[in-house]
Design a protein around this motif. Structure first.
Motif, PDB file in Angstrom:
ATOM      1  N   MET A  18       0.826  -1.201   0.000  1.00 38.45           N
ATOM      2  CA  MET A  18       0.000   0.000   0.000  1.00 38.45           C
ATOM      3  C   MET A  18       0.863   1.254   0.000  1.00 38.45           C
ATOM      4  N   MET A  19       1.967   1.197   0.746  1.00 40.30           N
ATOM      5  CA  MET A  19       2.860   2.350   0.791  1.00 40.30           C
ATOM      6  C   MET A  19       3.502   2.594  -0.567  1.00 40.30           C
ATOM      7  N   VAL A  20       3.874   1.510  -1.252  1.00 42.79           N
ATOM      8  CA  VAL A  20       4.484   1.658  -2.577  1.00 42.79           C
ATOM      9  C   VAL A  20       3.483   2.277  -3.549  1.00 42.79           C
ATOM     10  N   LEU A  21       2.251   1.797  -3.522  1.00 42.07           N
ATOM     11  CA  LEU A  21       1.240   2.372  -4.416  1.00 42.07           C
ATOM     12  C   LEU A  21       1.007   3.850  -4.104  1.00 42.07           C
ATOM     13  N   GLY A  22       0.952   4.177  -2.805  1.00 40.70           N
ATOM     14  CA  GLY A  22       0.784   5.573  -2.427  1.00 40.70           C
ATOM     15  C   GLY A  22       1.959   6.418  -2.863  1.00 40.70           C
ATOM     16  N   ALA A  23       3.187   5.872  -2.727  1.00 44.49           N
ATOM     17  CA  ALA A  23       4.382   6.623  -3.129  1.00 44.49           C
ATOM     18  C   ALA A  23       4.404   6.861  -4.634  1.00 44.49           C
ATOM     19  N   VAL A  24       3.956   5.870  -5.390  1.00 47.01           N
ATOM     20  CA  VAL A  24       3.884   6.051  -6.845  1.00 47.01           C
ATOM     21  C   VAL A  24       2.898   7.160  -7.191  1.00 47.01           C
ATOM     22  N   GLY A  25       1.748   7.164  -6.521  1.00 46.23           N
ATOM     23  CA  GLY A  25       0.790   8.245  -6.742  1.00 46.23           C
ATOM     24  C   GLY A  25       1.351   9.597  -6.354  1.00 46.23           C
ATOM     25  N   GLY A  26       2.112   9.644  -5.258  1.00 40.92           N
ATOM     26  CA  GLY A  26       2.734  10.902  -4.846  1.00 40.92           C
ATOM     27  C   GLY A  26       3.779  11.376  -5.830  1.00 40.92           C
ATOM     28  N   LEU A  27       4.542  10.436  -6.409  1.00 39.58           N
ATOM     29  CA  LEU A  27       5.554  10.816  -7.403  1.00 39.58           C
ATOM     30  C   LEU A  27       4.904  11.424  -8.642  1.00 39.58           C
ATOM     31  N   VAL A  28       3.819  10.802  -9.090  1.00 41.00           N
ATOM     32  CA  VAL A  28       3.100  11.353 -10.245  1.00 41.00           C
ATOM     33  C   VAL A  28       2.601  12.760  -9.938  1.00 41.00           C
ATOM     34  N   LEU A  29       2.078  12.952  -8.724  1.00 40.20           N
ATOM     35  CA  LEU A  29       1.584  14.276  -8.335  1.00 40.20           C
ATOM     36  C   LEU A  29       2.725  15.294  -8.291  1.00 40.20           C
ATOM     37  N   ALA A  30       3.865  14.913  -7.711  1.00 43.20           N
ATOM     38  CA  ALA A  30       4.993  15.840  -7.608  1.00 43.20           C
ATOM     39  C   ALA A  30       5.525  16.215  -8.992  1.00 43.20           C
ATOM     40  N   LEU A  31       5.599  15.244  -9.883  1.00 48.48           N
ATOM     41  CA  LEU A  31       6.047  15.538 -11.243  1.00 48.48           C
ATOM     42  C   LEU A  31       5.089  16.498 -11.935  1.00 48.48           C
ATOM     43  N   GLY A  32       3.796  16.285 -11.736  1.00 46.97           N
ATOM     44  CA  GLY A  32       2.805  17.156 -12.363  1.00 46.97           C
ATOM     45  C   GLY A  32       2.780  18.549 -11.776  1.00 46.97           C
ATOM     46  N   ALA A  33       3.091  18.673 -10.474  1.00 50.41           N
ATOM     47  CA  ALA A  33       3.011  19.977  -9.816  1.00 50.41           C
ATOM     48  C   ALA A  33       4.268  20.817 -10.023  1.00 50.41           C
ATOM     49  N   ILE A  34       5.441  20.197 -10.212  1.00 50.10           N
ATOM     50  CA  ILE A  34       6.699  20.956 -10.260  1.00 50.10           C
ATOM     51  C   ILE A  34       7.401  20.807 -11.610  1.00 50.10           C
ATOM     52  N   LEU A  35       7.651  19.573 -12.012  1.00 48.94           N
ATOM     53  CA  LEU A  35       8.440  19.368 -13.231  1.00 48.94           C
ATOM     54  C   LEU A  35       7.665  19.736 -14.487  1.00 48.94           C
ATOM     55  N   LEU A  36       6.419  19.371 -14.557  1.00 46.73           N
ATOM     56  CA  LEU A  36       5.638  19.644 -15.762  1.00 46.73           C
ATOM     57  C   LEU A  36       5.516  21.148 -16.035  1.00 46.73           C
ATOM     58  N   PRO A  37       5.194  21.997 -15.029  1.00 41.91           N
ATOM     59  CA  PRO A  37       5.164  23.446 -15.305  1.00 41.91           C
ATOM     60  C   PRO A  37       6.525  23.990 -15.754  1.00 41.91           C
ATOM     61  N   ALA A  38       7.617  23.453 -15.165  1.00 45.57           N
ATOM     62  CA  ALA A  38       8.949  23.915 -15.577  1.00 45.57           C
ATOM     63  C   ALA A  38       9.211  23.569 -17.038  1.00 45.57           C
ATOM     64  N   TRP A  39       8.875  22.390 -17.427  1.00 43.48           N
ATOM     65  CA  TRP A  39       9.042  21.997 -18.831  1.00 43.48           C
ATOM     66  C   TRP A  39       8.189  22.871 -19.745  1.00 43.48           C
ATOM     67  N   HIS A  40       6.962  23.173 -19.298  1.00 44.68           N
ATOM     68  CA  HIS A  40       6.065  24.014 -20.085  1.00 44.68           C
ATOM     69  C   HIS A  40       6.666  25.410 -20.270  1.00 44.68           C
ATOM     70  N   ARG A  41       7.280  25.963 -19.198  1.00 42.69           N
ATOM     71  CA  ARG A  41       7.858  27.309 -19.298  1.00 42.69           C
ATOM     72  C   ARG A  41       9.054  27.333 -20.247  1.00 42.69           C
ATOM     73  N   THR A  42       9.880  26.286 -20.205  1.00 41.99           N
ATOM     74  CA  THR A  42      11.050  26.286 -21.092  1.00 41.99           C
ATOM     75  C   THR A  42      10.658  26.223 -22.555  1.00 41.99           C
ATOM     76  N   ARG A  43       9.517  25.650 -22.834  1.00 41.33           N
ATOM     77  CA  ARG A  43       9.085  25.516 -24.230  1.00 41.33           C
ATOM     78  C   ARG A  43       8.270  26.704 -24.718  1.00 41.33           C
TER      79      ARG A  43
END
Length: 896
Positions: free
Chosen positions: A381-406
């Motif tokens: 359960m912790m692994v599944l939750g961590a995977v969901g958290g990683l997807v959320l963190a990527l969407g909240a921080i990395l994705l906007p940064a990539w969008h700005r560079t482009r």
């Protein structure tokens, strides 16, 4: 070495970058970490609730089956053949052979009278059968060693321990036995089921007259009959399986037991037929497991979505600062890949910190909130939750940064003010589409008469239409989007209203305040929208869960009869103990209720005799019990007609009855023990009644039944607890020591008649989890998001101060924005939450027996949520106001 240097430089740059963020923007990073951590913990705990609920369903279903397998051998097949097949089958723990013999009748002579019965059954059981299957035989009088008669047969023959019974065999011979004990067969339906009948055939009713003999004596009695009439004497083998080896998932357990049953059928090779009782029970449980997943999806999923939105909003509150940082890096020669690497470093750091924090929350808070252990599959359960958290963190921080560079050039990135792109959902009117779809799905559900539970002819069956649950979810998302649209429109086109609201604080600067808020319409709309969604989630969850739990208690009371019920038989009524039990301090109220049987035409139905004006003192009588939806009026009508009777809907339809019709019911008279015709007047329709079956039954005045049958004793006592049902159960059981013929039960023991107990899905843990998270979400939406948004505008407030704005005028900005976020978000959320709760209860009303009359509103919790949001908003405004009072020049230098 040359290859390693760039990597080391990147690692060092990532470390410097993270340390700089931690120094300059600690609260924003902490908010993002908390948001991701809460998402991970919430997802893991929701999965834990789902898995534990399914495991509880499996355990409850297994415990409810007294005999896992019943194998009926073909005529002339030796019982040893079946035992040998069971010995080869996997998973069989213990088994017992059982003999069944049909006889022509029984006879007994007592008190100078002779009583006889019709055909019956004689069972042959070993001395260890009751120990192997403890739920099959309940001793009422005497001892289990020797000949035993069932309670119904003892009543028919007027016999007890020590009396003799003559058994009339089919060959006209007879045998005489002496009764050693009187017993009850709680699972007679399963014990006497017709094994091997075609699917869909009507179930076989158990015999009224049953005699149980020791196995060796039974074999001596029926050895000749087995040769002369082999179909009247048959062998069964009852077996119990190894439950510890079964999976906890109902579907997996069902497949395991069903496969083992098929394997046994192969071993029998046509010499016997299997009744796989355990598989049948687990088959119903797996349908309920799907229902539990529905609860998880449509009660837990909005919380996950809300946690994700709050995290994204927290991370996006520093959008301008991130844009300036990225532009500065590009001016100093950083490539797009370097910028994305730094953003990835920030993402991973936040994710790792959030995962550690979530693990602590799960270990410390999980068992307390859910009320269950989390050791089983906790890592998964912790692994599944961590995977969901990683997807959320990527969407909240990395994705906007990539969008700005482009999308942004260096010059565009340096602009503090620019044109905002209209969101896609705004352009395609997604909010109106979602609201329309929610209304369409709900209308389809209501118009089709959808019921999650179908109970045709009293046989309950789960029928989950998952599309119907989309209506509340679509409505929730649509409300959030249309709230943002309305707030944006209001702020852009209603400057005069905003200026009027803020004039008492800002004075001549009111137009400027209104214009500033108008330019901040996007940030304001997000704040109000998130607050409204958080309130909607909290209110809908609280109302639905409170209604669900309250109705589950009503359901249990309906099945059991009251908080505590004492049940006897006509020959040994519980009503004789009413004076003794009424004096117990644990008893708040106690009322007798007759339980007899009456023939309506050729249909034998349960007949309940009550005092209509007093029965409601001892148990809950809901308006939904009656077709008129008026419990008080219907019971008053029954009390006003001495020979009145309430009839079930099925009987009204079958016999085409109308109010005022005369019914001649045949009821057994106490003196003659024969059924006599008693006239009644049809006064109303009853759908449900305490302890009554799902199908046809009758309710009448107890005084009239007593006068017409010569017997006023009440077979049942209904008791309301002064403190708790469990304490009342203990007190009544202690008072009735030595009376095993009287059965005491409470609502905690009541087995619901809906499949394998749909409403027995315990929502208490899920309720604590969701409502606790909802309070945190409201505080974050109304406080944290607002505070971070105001903090991002420190430079604007500093410029206003340098231009001569007074602290009072600057406070006008803060109080107007905070007031709009709290007031609009709370009002919209409270109304929308009530609407969604009503929709959820409507969709799930078939799971309740009876359905709830009104929504149960937890006012205390709602007050706490509103106060939490108010306090969070005031705290955020005060922090921003004090920060704005610092030196404007210092603030501008810090934020250059």
């Amino acid at each position: 070495m040359k290859t390693a240097l760039p990597a080391l430089r990147i690692v060092a740059a990532g470390g410097w970058w993270l340390s700089g963020l931690a120094r300059t923007r600690p609260w924003r990073m902490a908010g993002t970490v908390c948001g991701v951590a809460i998402t991970i913990a919430l997802l893991a705990l929701l999965l834990a609730f789902l898995k534990n609920s399914e495991a509880a369903m499996t355990a409850r279903s297994i415990a409810a089956v007294p005999v896992d397998w019943q194998i009926e051998l073909a005529p002339a097949v030796p019982v040893e053949t079946g035992q040998a097949a069971l010995g080869e089958a996997a998973g069989v723990r213990r088994h017992e052979k059982v003999g069944y013999a049909s006889v022509d009748g029984f006879e007994a002579s007592t008190a100078d009278t002779v009583q006889t019965t019709g055909a019956g059954q004689v069972l042959g059981l070993s001395q260890t059968y009751a120990e192997t299957f403890p739920g099959q035989i309940r001793l009422l009088q005497g001892a289990l060693s020797g000949a035993l008669v069932t309670q119904q047969m003892a009543s028919n023959l007027h016999v007890g321990v020590g009396d003799n019974i003559i058994v009339h065999l089919p060959d006209t011979s007879s045998q005489t036995v002496t009764i050693a004990g009187v017993v009850d067969l709680p699972n007679a339906d399963a014990m006497f089921q017709a094994i091997g009948i075609p699917p869909g055939a009507a179930p076989q009713a158990p015999p009224d007259n049953v005699l149980i003999l020791p196995l060796d004596l039974w074999q001596g009695f029926f050895a000749k009959q087995a040769v002369d009439s082999p179909r009247s004497v048959r062998w069964q083998i009852h077996a119990t399986l190894d439950h510890a080896s079964l999976p906890t998932d109902p579907l997996a357990a069902y497949r395991s037991v069903a496969a083992a049953g098929h394997n046994l059928e192969l071993l029998l090779a046509g010499q016997g037929v299997l009744a796989n009782n355990l598989a049948a029970r687990l088959d119903a449980a797996r349908a309920d497991a799907l229902y539990a997943r529905v609860l998880f999806l449509f009660l837990g999923a909005p919380g996950l979505v809300l946690a994700g939105l709050l995290t994204v909003a927290t991370a996006a509150s520093g959008e301008r600062a991130r844009q300036r940082d990225q532009t500065l890096l590009r001016q100093r020669g950083a490539s797009a890949s370097t910028i994305l690497t730094l953003a990835l470093a920030e993402t991973m750091a936040i994710w790792l910190a959030a995962t550690l924090l979530a693990a602590c929350l799960i270990v410390l808070v999980g068992p307390i909130v859910l009320g269950m252990t989390l050791e089983r599959d906790a890592l998964g359960m912790m692994v599944l939750g961590a995977v969901g958290g990683l997807v959320l963190a990527l969407g909240a921080i990395l994705l906007p940064a990539w969008h700005r560079t482009r999308r942004l050039s260096v010059i565009a990135g340096r602009m503090s003010v620019g044109l905002r792109e209209t969101p896609l959902w705004w352009r395609i009117h997604l909010d109106f589409i979602l609201l329309g779809l929610a209304g369409l799905v709900y209308w389809r559900t209501v118009e089709s008469g959808y019921q999650i539970v179908l109970a045709t002819e009293g046989v309950a069956e789960t029928s989950a239409d998952y599309w119907s649950f989309l209506a509340p979810l679509l409505l929730w998302i649509g409300i959030g989007l249309i709230t943002m649209r309305c707030v944006t429109t209001l702020v852009q086109r209603g400057r005069w209203l905003l200026a009027w609201l803020v004039f008492p604080l800002s004075g001549a600067l009111s137009q400027g305040v209104a214009a500033s808020l108008s330019r901040q319409h996007g940030r304001l709309a997000i704040g109000v929208g998130l607050t409204a969604l958080a309130f909607t989630f909290a209110v809908s969850t609280a109302i639905f869960n409170t209604t669900y739990q309250g109705q589950a208690l009503v359901d249990a009371q309906l099945t059991n009869g009251a908080d505590v019920t004492v049940q006897g038989e006509t020959g040994r009524p519980a009503g004789a103990q009413i004076a003794k039990l009424a004096s117990l301090p644990e008893v708040a109220a106690i009322e007798p209720m007759q339980h007899r049987y009456a023939y309506v035409g050729t249909d034998l139905q349960d007949l309940y005799g009550i005092d209509p004006r007093r029965v409601g003192e001892a148990t809950s009588i809901s308006d939904a019990f009656f077709a008129s939806h008026d419990a008080r009026g219907t019971l008053e009508a029954l009390a006003g007609v001495q020979d009145g009777v309430l009839v079930s809907e099925e009987t009204v339809s079958d016999f085409q009855l109308t109010p005022g019709d005369r019914l001649n019911l045949r009821i057994k008279h106490a003196g003659t023990q024969a059924f006599v015709s008693v006239p009644f007047t049809f006064v109303g329709v009853v759908r449900e009644f305490p302890t009554a079956p799902r199908d046809s039954f009758l309710v009448a005045n107890a005084s009239y039944i007593a006068r017409m049958t010569g017997m006023g004793d009440a077979e049942i006592l209904l008791a309301r607890a002064a403190t708790s049902p469990q304490s009342l159960h203990r007190a009544i059981s202690a008072a009735l020591v030595g009376r095993p013929d009287l059965r005491v039960s409470d609502v905690g023991e009541a087995s619901h008649l809906i499949g394998s107990s749909l409403t027995a899905v315990d929502l208490s843990g899920l309720t604590r989890l969701e409502l606790g998270f909802a309070v945190i979400a409201i505080a974050a939406a109304a406080g944290l998001v607002l505070a971070l948004g105001l903090a991002d505008r420190r430079r604007s407030f500093a410029i206003l101060a340098l231009l001569g704005a007074s602290p009072r005028q600057i406070a006008a900005f803060l109080w107007l924005e905070g007031g709009l976020v709290f007031t609009l978000g709370a009002l919209i959320g409270l109304v929308a939450g009530g609407l969604i709760a009503w929709m959820l209860v409507t969709v799930l009303q078939g799971a309740f027996d009876p359905p709830p009359e009104t929504l149960a509103v937890p006012w205390s919790y709602l007050v706490v949520t509103v106060c939490t949001a108010l306090f969070s908003s005031i705290a955020a405004i005060e922090v921003a106001r004090r920060d704005a009072q610092t030196s404007p020049l210092e603030t501008i230098r810090e934020m250059r």
